[in-house]
Write a protein that holds these residues in place. Structure first.
Motif, mmCIF file in Angstrom:
data_model
loop_
_atom_site.group_PDB
_atom_site.id
_atom_site.type_symbol
_atom_site.label_atom_id
_atom_site.label_comp_id
_atom_site.label_asym_id
_atom_site.label_seq_id
_atom_site.Cartn_x
_atom_site.Cartn_y
_atom_site.Cartn_z
ATOM 1 N N GLN A 96 -1.430 2.901 2.060
ATOM 2 C CA GLN A 96 -0.244 2.717 2.639
ATOM 3 C C GLN A 96 -0.420 2.402 4.296
ATOM 4 O O GLN A 96 -0.944 3.386 4.629
ATOM 5 N N VAL A 97 0.776 2.319 5.061
ATOM 6 C CA VAL A 97 1.141 2.779 6.491
ATOM 7 C C VAL A 97 2.268 2.785 6.546
ATOM 8 O O VAL A 97 3.292 2.131 6.512
ATOM 9 N N TRP A 98 1.903 4.120 6.994
ATOM 10 C CA TRP A 98 3.850 5.139 7.588
ATOM 11 C C TRP A 98 3.740 5.116 8.711
ATOM 12 O O TRP A 98 3.177 5.200 9.836
ATOM 13 N N LYS A 99 5.044 5.250 9.063
ATOM 14 C CA LYS A 99 5.716 5.648 10.764
ATOM 15 C C LYS A 99 4.716 7.130 11.020
ATOM 16 O O LYS A 99 5.417 7.860 9.966
ATOM 17 N N LYS A 100 4.639 7.396 11.760
ATOM 18 C CA LYS A 100 4.645 8.687 12.803
ATOM 19 C C LYS A 100 5.078 9.640 11.742
ATOM 20 O O LYS A 100 4.277 10.412 11.828
ATOM 21 N N ASP A 101 5.891 10.128 12.049
ATOM 22 C CA ASP A 101 7.655 11.108 11.514
ATOM 23 C C ASP A 101 7.524 10.694 10.029
ATOM 24 O O ASP A 101 8.535 11.248 9.101
ATOM 25 N N GLY A 102 6.922 9.461 9.318
ATOM 26 C CA GLY A 102 7.414 9.743 7.744
ATOM 27 C C GLY A 102 8.188 9.225 7.484
ATOM 28 O O GLY A 102 8.976 9.104 6.063
ATOM 29 N N SER A 103 9.203 8.417 8.351
ATOM 30 C CA SER A 103 10.735 8.364 8.247
ATOM 31 C C SER A 103 10.236 6.492 7.377
ATOM 32 O O SER A 103 11.112 6.106 6.652
ATOM 33 N N MET A 105 7.977 3.483 5.634
ATOM 34 C CA MET A 105 6.208 2.837 4.836
ATOM 35 C C MET A 105 6.034 1.825 4.933
ATOM 36 O O MET A 105 7.353 0.547 4.893
ATOM 37 N N LEU A 106 5.810 1.029 6.539
ATOM 38 C CA LEU A 106 5.682 -0.374 7.005
ATOM 39 C C LEU A 106 5.151 -1.532 5.862
ATOM 40 O O LEU A 106 5.433 -2.329 5.877
ATOM 41 N N PHE A 107 3.786 -0.682 5.230
ATOM 42 C CA PHE A 107 3.814 -1.870 4.099
ATOM 43 C C PHE A 107 3.136 -1.191 3.966
ATOM 44 O O PHE A 107 1.819 -0.275 3.795
ATOM 45 N N HIS A 108 2.376 -1.684 2.248
ATOM 46 C CA HIS A 108 1.188 -0.792 1.016
ATOM 47 C C HIS A 108 1.256 -2.457 0.152
ATOM 48 O O HIS A 108 1.554 -3.325 0.208
ATOM 49 N N SER A 109 -0.418 -2.011 -0.163
ATOM 50 C CA SER A 109 -1.331 -2.584 -1.458
ATOM 51 C C SER A 109 -0.530 -3.370 -2.715
ATOM 52 O O SER A 109 0.781 -2.091 -2.734
ATOM 53 N N ALA A 112 -0.738 0.186 -5.071
ATOM 54 C CA ALA A 112 -0.503 1.340 -4.250
ATOM 55 C C ALA A 112 0.711 1.665 -4.932
ATOM 56 O O ALA A 112 1.900 0.488 -4.952
ATOM 57 N N PRO A 113 1.255 2.729 -5.229
ATOM 58 C CA PRO A 113 2.516 3.433 -5.136
ATOM 59 C C PRO A 113 3.864 3.146 -4.005
ATOM 60 O O PRO A 113 3.469 2.576 -2.613
ATOM 61 N N GLY A 114 4.850 3.069 -4.425
ATOM 62 C CA GLY A 114 6.216 2.908 -3.155
ATOM 63 C C GLY A 114 6.322 4.987 -2.349
ATOM 64 O O GLY A 114 7.479 4.409 -1.664
ATOM 65 N N PHE A 115 5.785 5.218 -2.796
ATOM 66 C CA PHE A 115 6.449 6.967 -2.282
ATOM 67 C C PHE A 115 4.493 7.077 -1.570
ATOM 68 O O PHE A 115 4.087 6.501 -2.225
ATOM 69 N N ALA A 116 5.310 7.822 -0.808
ATOM 70 C CA ALA A 116 3.054 7.688 0.012
ATOM 71 C C ALA A 116 2.305 8.726 -0.743
ATOM 72 O O ALA A 116 2.224 9.858 -1.851
ATOM 73 N N MET A 117 1.292 8.672 -0.736
ATOM 74 C CA MET A 117 0.292 8.929 -1.017
ATOM 75 C C MET A 117 0.128 10.035 -1.391
ATOM 76 O O MET A 117 -0.895 10.850 -2.050
ATOM 77 N N ALA A 118 -0.047 10.862 0.183
ATOM 78 C CA ALA A 118 -0.256 11.804 0.686
ATOM 79 C C ALA A 118 0.350 12.334 1.279
ATOM 80 O O ALA A 118 1.342 11.593 2.416
ATOM 81 N N PRO A 119 0.802 13.991 1.776
ATOM 82 C CA PRO A 119 1.187 14.460 3.120
ATOM 83 C C PRO A 119 0.728 13.955 3.915
ATOM 84 O O PRO A 119 -0.324 13.047 4.328
ATOM 85 N N ILE A 120 1.782 13.691 5.401
ATOM 86 C CA ILE A 120 1.375 12.794 6.611
ATOM 87 C C ILE A 120 0.658 14.088 7.371
ATOM 88 O O ILE A 120 0.874 14.736 8.084
ATOM 89 N N THR A 121 -0.839 14.388 6.922
ATOM 90 C CA THR A 121 -1.912 15.285 7.233
ATOM 91 C C THR A 121 -3.210 14.303 7.016
ATOM 92 O O THR A 121 -3.432 14.494 5.643
ATOM 93 N N ALA A 122 -4.278 15.068 8.525
ATOM 94 C CA ALA A 122 -5.019 13.920 8.211
ATOM 95 C C ALA A 122 -6.812 14.681 7.368
ATOM 96 O O ALA A 122 -5.984 16.138 6.829
ATOM 97 N N GLY A 123 -6.974 13.972 6.484
ATOM 98 C CA GLY A 123 -7.863 14.354 5.689
ATOM 99 C C GLY A 123 -7.852 13.990 4.096
ATOM 100 O O GLY A 123 -6.909 12.757 4.182
#
Length: 402
Positions: A96-103, A105-109, A112-123
């Motif tokens: 998944q590729v998300w914009k920086k503010d998480g608003s 999702m630019l694309f996903h495989s 991959a689910p339609g929602f964020a797989m993880a919080p927008i936090t490195a790790g």
């Protein structure tokens, strides 16, 4: 109730201890192996995320999102030419590729689910709910000012973990069987001195009270052997004292009873008719006492002979003369004469002298008791065809009916 077995207790105790040790070792090994496997897979996921980041991190990522996503899909598809045995261990990658503010999702495989797989936090992030599980790594895209999420469905990890469990169970079972055989062998060898001691005690008789020795002698059995040998020593001393007491008592009583018997017979000859009945009963009592003493003497001799060699060279003719001399007074009492007829003055034979003495004594005493008065009881020894001893009397014998 079944008697407790030291061997069974030792075997089950050692096997149970090994089983518990193997289970604990397998559990700890599995935990450590699973931890190491997770670290290896996490490192590979990190490497994959860095490769993908290097490919897609461009300023034009938003306009080229479809093309980039299509290329990644083709790259991550299953290779039909791969060996079948590797299919279970092939990683299922989610992107998944998300914009920086998480608003947005630019694309996903595709997977991959339609929602964020993880919080927008490195790790790293582990998702396990709603019957969905994946492990995601989140990293920023510096040039495009977005976020990259690379996830992995942990089927390969679970498959490897199950295989490790099977390996640990199989290896633990084989180790338990092999170690159990070694334990059985070691315990049987360690308990061999006990089996030897049991065999030695089982084959012992009252004639053999010598000390038991084991070669080599285990240190743990030394107190037991010392106690057993000490018991044998005390038992032998007690038997000897008992035999000596019986022999001494019989010898001490033999002469006074013989004198009492002779005096009673003389009194019967001199006494009047009014005392004859009393003296006759007294004479019978003395005779019974004398017979008991003779039996005690024979018992003492027989017990003594049991501790010696069973057979020895014995002059049968001399033994017969001695038996007749011992029963001479008995013969006089029953008004019977004794006669010995032998074709040789000496005949030695390897026999048990005590048993032959008892046999001749009983046969001759019975002949004297039941033969009519004023007759002769003869003992015939013939050596023409081996040894033959015959007792002849003038009694009525035993009827065919009896």
């Amino acid at each position: 109730m079944m008697k407790p077995s030291i061997r069974r207790t030792l075997v089950w105790s050692v096997i149970s201890t090994m089983l518990v040790a193997i289970i604990i070792n397998s559990a700890l090994s599995h935990l450590i192996a699973r931890h190491e496997v997770n670290e290896v897979f996490d490192a590979e996921l990190l490497t994959i995320a860095r490769i993908i980041r290097g490919v897609i991190d461009t300023p034009d990522i938003e306009t080229d999102a479809y093309a980039i996503g299509h290329a990644l899909e083709e790259t991550l598809q299953h290779d039909i030419n791969a060996p079948p045995e590797l299919e279970d261990y092939e990683k299922k990658i989610l992107i998944q590729v998300w914009k920086k503010d998480g608003s947005q999702m630019l694309f996903h495989s595709n997977e991959a689910p339609g929602f964020a797989m993880a919080p927008i936090t490195a790790g790293f992030y582990h998702h396990d709910r709603d019957e969905q599980e994946w492990i995601a790594y989140v990293t920023p895209l510096e040039q495009s000012n977005n976020w990259l999420m690379v996830g992995e469905i942990p089927h390969a990890r679970d498959e490897l973990s199950i295989d490790l469990i099977g390996i640990f169970i199989m290896s633990g079972s084989l180790a338990l069987v092999f170690c159990s055989l070694l334990v059985l062998t070691a315990i049987n060898k360690g308990l061999q001195p006990l089996h030897t001691l049991r065999r030695l005690l089982r084959n012992r008789s009252i004639k053999n009270l010598e000390a038991i020795t084991l070669t080599p002698e285990p240190r743990e059995l030394s107190p037991v052997l010392n106690s057993i040998n000490h018991l044998f020593t005390r038992l032998e001393q007690g038997i000897r004292k008992e035999q000596q007491f019986v022999a001494d008592a019989a010898h001490e009583l033999r002469t006074p009873l013989a004198v009492m018997k002779l005096r009673t017979q003389r009194l019967q000859q001199k006494a009047g008719p009014e005392l004859q009945d009393e003296l006759s009963q007294l004479s019978e009592s003395v005779s019974r006492s004398h017979q008991v003493v003779e039996q005690l003497l024979l018992l003492a001799r027989l017990d003594h002979e049991e501790n010696q060699e069973d057979c020895q060279m014995t002059d049968v003719v001399e033994l017969a003369r001695r038996v007749m001399a011992e029963l001479w007074l008995k013969a006089e009492h029953f008004k019977t004469e004794l006669a010995l007829h032998t074709d040789t003055e000496k005949y030695e034979l390897n026999i048990n002298p005590t048993l032959l003495d008892i046999a001749l004594h009983n046969l001759l005493a019975n002949a004297i008791r039941y033969t009519p008065a004023n007759t002769t009881v003869s003992m015939l020894i013939n050596t023409d065809h081996g040894l033959t001893i015959e007792i002849q009397d003038q009694g009525n014998g035993v009827s065919d009916e009896l």
